[in-house]
Structures are given as C-alpha cells and as structure tokens.
Design a protein around this motif. Structure first.
Motif, mmCIF file in Angstrom:
data_model
loop_
_atom_site.group_PDB
_atom_site.id
_atom_site.type_symbol
_atom_site.label_atom_id
_atom_site.label_comp_id
_atom_site.label_asym_id
_atom_site.label_seq_id
_atom_site.Cartn_x
_atom_site.Cartn_y
_atom_site.Cartn_z
ATOM 1 N N ALA A 49 0.832 -1.171 0.093
ATOM 2 C CA ALA A 49 -0.135 -0.045 -0.135
ATOM 3 C C ALA A 49 0.844 1.293 -0.143
ATOM 4 O O ALA A 49 0.399 2.358 -0.506
ATOM 5 C CB ALA A 49 -0.947 0.063 1.228
ATOM 6 N N SER A 50 2.053 1.098 0.446
ATOM 7 C CA SER A 50 2.956 2.238 0.400
ATOM 8 C C SER A 50 3.998 2.125 -0.572
ATOM 9 O O SER A 50 4.938 2.914 -0.786
ATOM 10 C CB SER A 50 3.855 2.286 1.701
ATOM 11 O OG SER A 50 3.099 2.352 2.759
ATOM 12 N N GLY A 51 3.535 1.371 -1.835
ATOM 13 C CA GLY A 51 4.420 1.315 -2.874
ATOM 14 C C GLY A 51 5.563 0.257 -3.255
ATOM 15 O O GLY A 51 6.368 0.278 -3.972
ATOM 16 N N HIS A 52 5.839 -0.533 -2.090
ATOM 17 C CA HIS A 52 6.923 -1.380 -2.175
ATOM 18 C C HIS A 52 6.449 -2.695 -3.098
ATOM 19 O O HIS A 52 5.551 -3.483 -2.692
ATOM 20 C CB HIS A 52 6.913 -2.119 -0.820
ATOM 21 C CG HIS A 52 8.565 -2.687 -0.636
ATOM 22 N ND1 HIS A 52 8.625 -4.141 -0.988
ATOM 23 C CD2 HIS A 52 9.480 -2.203 -0.113
ATOM 24 C CE1 HIS A 52 9.816 -4.476 -0.571
ATOM 25 N NE2 HIS A 52 10.169 -3.373 -0.033
ATOM 26 N N LYS A 53 7.526 -2.841 -4.193
ATOM 27 C CA LYS A 53 6.902 -3.532 -5.263
ATOM 28 C C LYS A 53 7.000 -4.870 -4.985
ATOM 29 O O LYS A 53 6.451 -5.920 -5.456
ATOM 30 C CB LYS A 53 7.728 -3.324 -6.587
ATOM 31 C CG LYS A 53 7.386 -1.803 -7.185
ATOM 32 C CD LYS A 53 7.622 -1.715 -8.448
ATOM 33 C CE LYS A 53 7.232 -0.276 -9.081
ATOM 34 N NZ LYS A 53 5.816 -0.196 -8.850
ATOM 35 N N ALA A 59 2.592 -10.488 -1.944
ATOM 36 C CA ALA A 59 1.222 -10.316 -1.555
ATOM 37 C C ALA A 59 0.259 -11.031 -2.870
ATOM 38 O O ALA A 59 -0.769 -11.815 -2.725
ATOM 39 C CB ALA A 59 0.607 -8.945 -1.191
ATOM 40 N N GLY A 60 0.595 -10.568 -3.993
ATOM 41 C CA GLY A 60 -0.190 -11.204 -5.289
ATOM 42 C C GLY A 60 0.068 -12.524 -5.291
ATOM 43 O O GLY A 60 -0.967 -13.397 -5.589
ATOM 44 N N LYS A 61 1.125 -12.962 -4.941
ATOM 45 C CA LYS A 61 1.439 -14.476 -5.027
ATOM 46 C C LYS A 61 0.650 -15.204 -3.915
ATOM 47 O O LYS A 61 0.075 -16.312 -4.316
ATOM 48 C CB LYS A 61 3.120 -14.741 -4.848
ATOM 49 C CG LYS A 61 3.614 -16.219 -5.113
ATOM 50 C CD LYS A 61 5.016 -16.032 -5.262
ATOM 51 C CE LYS A 61 5.331 -17.533 -5.041
ATOM 52 N NZ LYS A 61 7.025 -17.694 -5.052
ATOM 53 N N GLN A 81 -4.360 -7.114 -8.543
ATOM 54 C CA GLN A 81 -4.033 -5.696 -8.344
ATOM 55 C C GLN A 81 -2.788 -5.935 -7.831
ATOM 56 O O GLN A 81 -1.906 -4.745 -8.385
ATOM 57 C CB GLN A 81 -5.150 -5.231 -7.222
ATOM 58 C CG GLN A 81 -4.591 -4.173 -6.667
ATOM 59 C CD GLN A 81 -5.301 -3.911 -5.176
ATOM 60 O OE1 GLN A 81 -6.141 -4.447 -4.880
ATOM 61 N NE2 GLN A 81 -4.817 -2.935 -4.540
ATOM 62 N N TYR A 82 -2.432 -6.791 -6.984
ATOM 63 C CA TYR A 82 -0.961 -6.789 -6.669
ATOM 64 C C TYR A 82 0.004 -7.152 -7.452
ATOM 65 O O TYR A 82 1.071 -6.796 -7.724
ATOM 66 C CB TYR A 82 -0.768 -7.693 -5.256
ATOM 67 C CG TYR A 82 -1.365 -7.106 -4.009
ATOM 68 C CD1 TYR A 82 -1.219 -5.823 -3.373
ATOM 69 C CD2 TYR A 82 -2.455 -7.995 -3.294
ATOM 70 C CE1 TYR A 82 -1.990 -5.290 -2.404
ATOM 71 C CE2 TYR A 82 -3.058 -7.509 -2.205
ATOM 72 C CZ TYR A 82 -2.904 -6.227 -1.586
ATOM 73 O OH TYR A 82 -3.476 -5.510 -0.490
ATOM 74 N N LEU A 83 -0.205 -8.132 -8.360
ATOM 75 C CA LEU A 83 0.695 -8.553 -9.368
ATOM 76 C C LEU A 83 0.875 -7.506 -10.495
ATOM 77 O O LEU A 83 1.911 -7.348 -10.860
ATOM 78 C CB LEU A 83 0.511 -9.997 -9.905
ATOM 79 C CG LEU A 83 0.281 -11.001 -9.051
ATOM 80 C CD1 LEU A 83 -0.102 -12.250 -9.538
ATOM 81 C CD2 LEU A 83 1.897 -11.232 -8.509
ATOM 82 N N GLN A 84 -0.218 -6.652 -10.722
ATOM 83 C CA GLN A 84 0.157 -5.421 -11.566
ATOM 84 C C GLN A 84 0.867 -4.392 -11.117
ATOM 85 O O GLN A 84 1.764 -4.097 -11.651
ATOM 86 C CB GLN A 84 -1.363 -5.086 -11.949
ATOM 87 C CG GLN A 84 -2.129 -5.952 -13.176
ATOM 88 C CD GLN A 84 -3.610 -5.558 -13.387
ATOM 89 O OE1 GLN A 84 -4.124 -4.650 -12.780
ATOM 90 N NE2 GLN A 84 -4.081 -5.976 -14.435
ATOM 91 N N GLN A 85 0.669 -4.111 -9.798
ATOM 92 C CA GLN A 85 1.496 -3.388 -9.107
ATOM 93 C C GLN A 85 2.956 -3.475 -8.920
ATOM 94 O O GLN A 85 3.843 -2.794 -9.084
ATOM 95 C CB GLN A 85 0.941 -2.935 -7.669
ATOM 96 C CG GLN A 85 1.692 -1.985 -6.805
ATOM 97 C CD GLN A 85 1.274 -2.260 -5.349
ATOM 98 O OE1 GLN A 85 0.287 -2.572 -4.819
ATOM 99 N NE2 GLN A 85 2.086 -1.434 -4.727
ATOM 100 N N ALA A 86 3.325 -4.695 -8.964
ATOM 101 C CA ALA A 86 4.466 -5.430 -8.657
ATOM 102 C C ALA A 86 5.429 -5.144 -9.919
ATOM 103 O O ALA A 86 6.380 -4.929 -10.292
ATOM 104 C CB ALA A 86 4.636 -6.899 -8.451
#
Length: 86
Positions: A49-53, A59-61, A81-86
């Motif tokens: 949530a703070s931008g840590h890829k 989290a996505g995994k 959502q998390y995997l796209q952010q990574a």
C-alpha cells in the motif's frame, strides 16, 4: 548466527514499507516468530500500500495461491491488483 528477535524488533518499530516487507518474510518463514501466513500477507499488503513492489509481488503470489483453493472473485481481484503493481 542471525538474531531474528532483534530484526523483528527493528522492523516493528521502524514504520517504513521495507520493514513491513521483511517482517512479513519472517512470519512467512517462521524465523524468530511462529509461522503465520495470514500475518505475513497482512504485512506485505501494508508495505504494498506504500508502494513496495517486492511486497506487492509476494502479496499477489499469496493471494493467487489462496484463490486456487477459494476460487472466489475477490481473492482473484486482489491477486491481480498486487501482481500488476509489482
């Protein structure tokens, strides 16, 4: 020898996203704490949530693995959502 208790205390008190990521790793692997995958995910989500890829990836995994068992759209959406952010 690694001191996981000291690392845990440092990470818990720092408040920075990378610390939540590393603390999540300790909980996932049970290093210096009782292994707790739910707590690990909670900490990775906080870091993400703070931008840590890297935290977003973990989290996505974790959400993707959970989705394979739950097969619900909410968990799939979180994984995406998390995997796209990574």
């Amino acid at each position: 020898e690694q001191n996981y208790d000291a690392a845990k205390n440092l990470y818990e008190n720092s408040g920075i996203p990378a610390a939540f990521y590393y603390l999540g790793n300790l909980y996932k692997q049970g290093l210096g704490v009782e292994a707790d995958a739910d707590k690990a995910l909670e900490l990775w989500e906080k870091a993400a949530a703070s931008g840590h890829k890297k935290a977003a990836y973990k989290a996505g995994k974790a959400c993707f693995k959970a989705w394979k068992f739950k097969n619900d759209e909410k968990t799939a959406g979180k994984a995406r959502q998390y995997l796209q952010q990574a």
